[in-house]
Design a protein around this motif. Structure first.
Motif, PDB file in Angstrom:
ATOM      1  N   ASP A   1      -0.495   6.533  10.989  1.00 15.43           N
ATOM      2  CA  ASP A   1      -0.294   6.641  12.437  1.00 15.43           C
ATOM      3  C   ASP A   1       1.102   6.160  12.843  1.00 15.43           C
ATOM      4  O   ASP A   1       1.783   6.797  13.657  1.00 15.43           O
ATOM      5  N   LEU A   2       1.539   5.050  12.268  1.00 11.52           N
ATOM      6  CA  LEU A   2       2.843   4.498  12.627  1.00 11.52           C
ATOM      7  C   LEU A   2       3.983   5.378  12.131  1.00 11.52           C
ATOM      8  O   LEU A   2       5.021   5.493  12.794  1.00 11.52           O
ATOM      9  N   ALA A   3       3.794   6.006  10.975  1.00  9.79           N
ATOM     10  CA  ALA A   3       4.813   6.934  10.478  1.00  9.79           C
ATOM     11  C   ALA A   3       4.992   8.093  11.448  1.00  9.79           C
ATOM     12  O   ALA A   3       6.123   8.513  11.745  1.00  9.79           O
ATOM     13  N   ASP A   4       3.881   8.609  11.980  1.00 11.74           N
ATOM     14  CA  ASP A   4       3.958   9.690  12.974  1.00 11.74           C
ATOM     15  C   ASP A   4       4.620   9.209  14.266  1.00 11.74           C
ATOM     16  O   ASP A   4       5.492   9.876  14.827  1.00 11.74           O
ATOM     17  N   GLU A   5       4.218   8.034  14.738  1.00 12.85           N
ATOM     18  CA  GLU A   5       4.727   7.524  16.013  1.00 12.85           C
ATOM     19  C   GLU A   5       6.217   7.228  15.968  1.00 12.85           C
ATOM     20  O   GLU A   5       6.942   7.465  16.945  1.00 12.85           O
ATOM     21  N   HIS A   6       6.703   6.710  14.835  1.00 12.24           N
ATOM     22  CA  HIS A   6       8.097   6.287  14.745  1.00 12.24           C
ATOM     23  C   HIS A   6       8.965   7.273  13.969  1.00 12.24           C
ATOM     24  O   HIS A   6      10.162   7.016  13.764  1.00 12.24           O
ATOM     25  N   GLY A   7       8.373   8.377  13.540  1.00 11.98           N
ATOM     26  CA  GLY A   7       9.155   9.444  12.937  1.00 11.98           C
ATOM     27  C   GLY A   7       9.778   9.135  11.594  1.00 11.98           C
ATOM     28  O   GLY A   7      10.943   9.450  11.350  1.00 11.98           O
ATOM     29  N   PHE A   8       9.023   8.517  10.700  1.00 14.54           N
ATOM     30  CA  PHE A   8       9.540   8.306   9.345  1.00 14.54           C
ATOM     31  C   PHE A   8       8.524   8.810   8.322  1.00 14.54           C
ATOM     32  O   PHE A   8       7.320   8.888   8.596  1.00 14.54           O
ATOM     33  N   ALA A   9       9.024   9.171   7.151  1.00 14.73           N
ATOM     34  CA  ALA A   9       8.188   9.664   6.056  1.00 14.73           C
ATOM     35  C   ALA A   9       8.449   8.790   4.830  1.00 14.73           C
ATOM     36  O   ALA A   9       9.478   8.943   4.165  1.00 14.73           O
ATOM     37  N   PRO A  10       7.558   7.855   4.526  1.00 18.89           N
ATOM     38  CA  PRO A  10       7.793   6.924   3.414  1.00 18.89           C
ATOM     39  C   PRO A  10       7.928   7.653   2.078  1.00 18.89           C
ATOM     40  O   PRO A  10       7.126   8.528   1.749  1.00 18.89           O
ATOM     41  N   GLU A  11       8.945   7.278   1.322  1.00 21.50           N
ATOM     42  CA  GLU A  11       9.128   7.835  -0.024  1.00 21.50           C
ATOM     43  C   GLU A  11       8.864   6.793  -1.101  1.00 21.50           C
ATOM     44  O   GLU A  11       8.561   7.136  -2.242  1.00 21.50           O
ATOM     45  N   PHE A  12       8.982   5.533  -0.740  1.00 24.90           N
ATOM     46  CA  PHE A  12       8.644   4.430  -1.638  1.00 24.90           C
ATOM     47  C   PHE A  12       7.958   3.368  -0.799  1.00 24.90           C
ATOM     48  O   PHE A  12       8.365   3.105   0.331  1.00 24.90           O
ATOM     49  N   ILE A  13       6.910   2.764  -1.359  1.00 28.06           N
ATOM     50  CA  ILE A  13       6.218   1.701  -0.644  1.00 28.06           C
ATOM     51  C   ILE A  13       6.056   0.499  -1.564  1.00 28.06           C
ATOM     52  O   ILE A  13       5.735   0.644  -2.749  1.00 28.06           O
ATOM     53  N   LYS A  14       6.335  -0.673  -1.023  1.00 29.35           N
ATOM     54  CA  LYS A  14       6.127  -1.934  -1.732  1.00 29.35           C
ATOM     55  C   LYS A  14       5.073  -2.719  -0.954  1.00 29.35           C
ATOM     56  O   LYS A  14       5.225  -2.952   0.244  1.00 29.35           O
ATOM     57  N   ILE A  15       3.985  -3.105  -1.636  1.00 29.21           N
ATOM     58  CA  ILE A  15       2.873  -3.786  -0.973  1.00 29.21           C
ATOM     59  C   ILE A  15       2.615  -5.127  -1.648  1.00 29.21           C
ATOM     60  O   ILE A  15       2.335  -5.191  -2.842  1.00 29.21           O
ATOM     61  N   ASP A  16       2.708  -6.193  -0.852  1.00 26.07           N
ATOM     62  CA  ASP A  16       2.428  -7.547  -1.335  1.00 26.07           C
ATOM     63  C   ASP A  16       1.728  -8.287  -0.204  1.00 26.07           C
ATOM     64  O   ASP A  16       2.355  -8.952   0.614  1.00 26.07           O
ATOM     65  N   VAL A  17       0.392  -8.119  -0.129  1.00 30.21           N
ATOM     66  CA  VAL A  17      -0.363  -8.656   1.005  1.00 30.21           C
ATOM     67  C   VAL A  17      -1.522  -9.546   0.564  1.00 30.21           C
ATOM     68  O   VAL A  17      -2.477  -9.747   1.307  1.00 30.21           O
ATOM     69  N   GLN A  18      -1.457 -10.054  -0.659  1.00 31.03           N
ATOM     70  CA  GLN A  18      -2.423 -11.053  -1.110  1.00 31.03           C
ATOM     71  C   GLN A  18      -3.873 -10.594  -0.950  1.00 31.03           C
ATOM     72  O   GLN A  18      -4.671 -11.213  -0.253  1.00 31.03           O
ATOM     73  N   GLY A  19      -4.204  -9.491  -1.609  1.00 35.30           N
ATOM     74  CA  GLY A  19      -5.598  -9.067  -1.691  1.00 35.30           C
ATOM     75  C   GLY A  19      -5.975  -7.875  -0.855  1.00 35.30           C
ATOM     76  O   GLY A  19      -7.012  -7.258  -1.099  1.00 35.30           O
ATOM     77  N   GLY A  20      -5.156  -7.496   0.139  1.00 37.97           N
ATOM     78  CA  GLY A  20      -5.507  -6.380   1.012  1.00 37.97           C
ATOM     79  C   GLY A  20      -4.829  -5.076   0.650  1.00 37.97           C
ATOM     80  O   GLY A  20      -4.727  -4.170   1.489  1.00 37.97           O
ATOM     81  N   GLU A  21      -4.397  -4.939  -0.604  1.00 39.85           N
ATOM     82  CA  GLU A  21      -3.609  -3.772  -1.008  1.00 39.85           C
ATOM     83  C   GLU A  21      -4.372  -2.459  -0.824  1.00 39.85           C
ATOM     84  O   GLU A  21      -3.818  -1.472  -0.304  1.00 39.85           O
ATOM     85  N   LEU A  22      -5.637  -2.411  -1.243  1.00 41.69           N
ATOM     86  CA  LEU A  22      -6.389  -1.170  -1.126  1.00 41.69           C
ATOM     87  C   LEU A  22      -6.583  -0.792   0.334  1.00 41.69           C
ATOM     88  O   LEU A  22      -6.524   0.397   0.694  1.00 41.69           O
ATOM     89  N   ASP A  23      -6.793  -1.763   1.207  1.00 41.86           N
ATOM     90  CA  ASP A  23      -6.956  -1.493   2.627  1.00 41.86           C
ATOM     91  C   ASP A  23      -5.702  -0.828   3.196  1.00 41.86           C
ATOM     92  O   ASP A  23      -5.785   0.116   3.989  1.00 41.86           O
ATOM     93  N   VAL A  24      -4.538  -1.312   2.794  1.00 47.72           N
ATOM     94  CA  VAL A  24      -3.271  -0.702   3.227  1.00 47.72           C
ATOM     95  C   VAL A  24      -3.185   0.745   2.726  1.00 47.72           C
ATOM     96  O   VAL A  24      -2.827   1.657   3.483  1.00 47.72           O
ATOM     97  N   LEU A  25      -3.511   0.946   1.468  1.00 46.23           N
ATOM     98  CA  LEU A  25      -3.410   2.284   0.867  1.00 46.23           C
ATOM     99  C   LEU A  25      -4.376   3.269   1.522  1.00 46.23           C
ATOM    100  O   LEU A  25      -4.047   4.449   1.704  1.00 46.23           O
ATOM    101  N   GLN A  26      -5.555   2.795   1.882  1.00 42.70           N
ATOM    102  CA  GLN A  26      -6.527   3.692   2.519  1.00 42.70           C
ATOM    103  C   GLN A  26      -6.074   4.142   3.897  1.00 42.70           C
ATOM    104  O   GLN A  26      -6.517   5.181   4.382  1.00 42.70           O
ATOM    105  N   GLY A  27      -5.190   3.384   4.523  1.00 38.78           N
ATOM    106  CA  GLY A  27      -4.623   3.788   5.802  1.00 38.78           C
ATOM    107  C   GLY A  27      -3.345   4.594   5.648  1.00 38.78           C
ATOM    108  O   GLY A  27      -2.666   4.878   6.644  1.00 38.78           O
TER     109      GLY A  27
END
Length: 301
Positions: free
Chosen positions: A114-140
């Motif tokens: 949703d945020l990518a659409d709202e702010h007009g960016f298309a992620p090409e690389f993602i770094k995730i370090d959220v102490q246990g919530g990684e899958l939740d981030v990926l599912q969104g």
């Protein structure tokens, strides 16, 4: 030829890097390419800002829009939306103190798609370090995973350090279902068991270490056939993929992709890449290279 010079020539377009859990700023490995990045940082405790190069968004990412509670811990790097698994962590040196919650802060959660659409960016690389919530981030981020992401760096846990944490195997399986392959692991961390004798990490067995596997960083790339197709079909994408490979030390993959895409690259870039790969291959030490020479001599004894 320095890697920073190669990256400047490879990246004819800005590479969009999403950093989830951006405290501490850009990792040094990305600094040689800093001028060719569009950085999107997510840190729920920061203010929203955009200087044209770096966009900071003050939300926690998840699988749905909503509200959550950020548990700020005594060791700030262990702060999480999840509660520490206190019973399990009590087994290990230092961890009960490190994960002591010193503050609870209400935060809003948003989906990356949703945020990518709202702010007009298309992620090409993602770094995730959220102490246990990684899958939740990926599912969104399912649309981003499908349409624009080339690679990902994700912190993965081998044991349930936080309540409700999704462990290593499940995240790897999810990424495979999304068309990504696990390429490498590093920064492998172990927790050492508490004991009366004070044993922590004695060197008693060559090649093995005390402690239990706790977490690591993992690199995922688009499945090989898709990665090659994208590189062969688009000059800008080829440059980005080769650049990511070099940034993460995968010179062998970068050299292979260069073999496949050299006709679409500029002559001076091909020349520079040829010189760089010749240097790192060890050919300056002879035809076989250092590793091949060692293998050859070892086979004689």
């Amino acid at each position: 030829m320095k890697v920073s010079s190669l990256l400047g020539k490879l990246l004819t377009e800005r590479l969009t890097l999403v950093d989830v859990g951006a405290a501490g700023g850009l990792h040094p490995r990305w600094r040689p390419a800093e001028d060719r990045l569009r950085l999107i940082g997510f840190e729920p405790l920061d203010e929203m800002s955009d200087d044209g190069k770096t966009l900071c968004l003050p939300w926690a990412l998840g699988s749905a829009d909503g509200e959550a509670e950020l548990k700020v811990t005594k060791r700030i790097s262990m702060t999480s939306l999840l509660d520490p698994a206190s019973d399990l962590l009590a087994r290990f040196w230092d961890k009960p103190e490190h994960t002591q919650i010193v503050e609870r802060i209400a935060v809003k959660t948003r989906r990356l798609d949703d945020l990518a659409d709202e702010h007009g960016f298309a992620p090409e690389f993602i770094k995730i370090d959220v102490q246990g919530g990684e899958l939740d981030v990926l599912q969104g981020a399912s649309d981003c995973l499908k349409n624009s992401l080339l690679a990902a760096e994700i912190e993965l846990s081998f044991l349930e350090r936080y309540k409700g944490l999704t462990k290593f195997a499940e995240v790897v399986s999810f990424m495979e279902d999304q068309g990504f392959e696990l390429v490498d692991l590093w920064r492998i961390k172990r927790y050492r068991h508490r004991n009366r004798a004070g044993v922590v990490n004695p060197g008693i067995s060559k090649g093995l270490r005390a402690g239990r596997l706790a977490f690591c960083d993992a690199l995922f790339l688009k499945r090989d056939a898709e990665l090659v197709r994208m590189a062969e079909e688009n000059r800008a994408q080829a440059g980005k993929i080769i650049a990511i490979a070099l940034i993460y030390g995968k010179a062998d993959l970068a050299a292979r992709l260069h073999d496949l895409t050299r006709e679409s690259l500029e002559p001076d870039l091909n020349r520079d890449l040829d010189r760089y790969f010749a240097k790192v291959s060890g050919r300056q030490f002879g035809k076989r290279g250092v590793h091949r020479a060692l293998d050859y001599f070892a086979s004689k004894f």
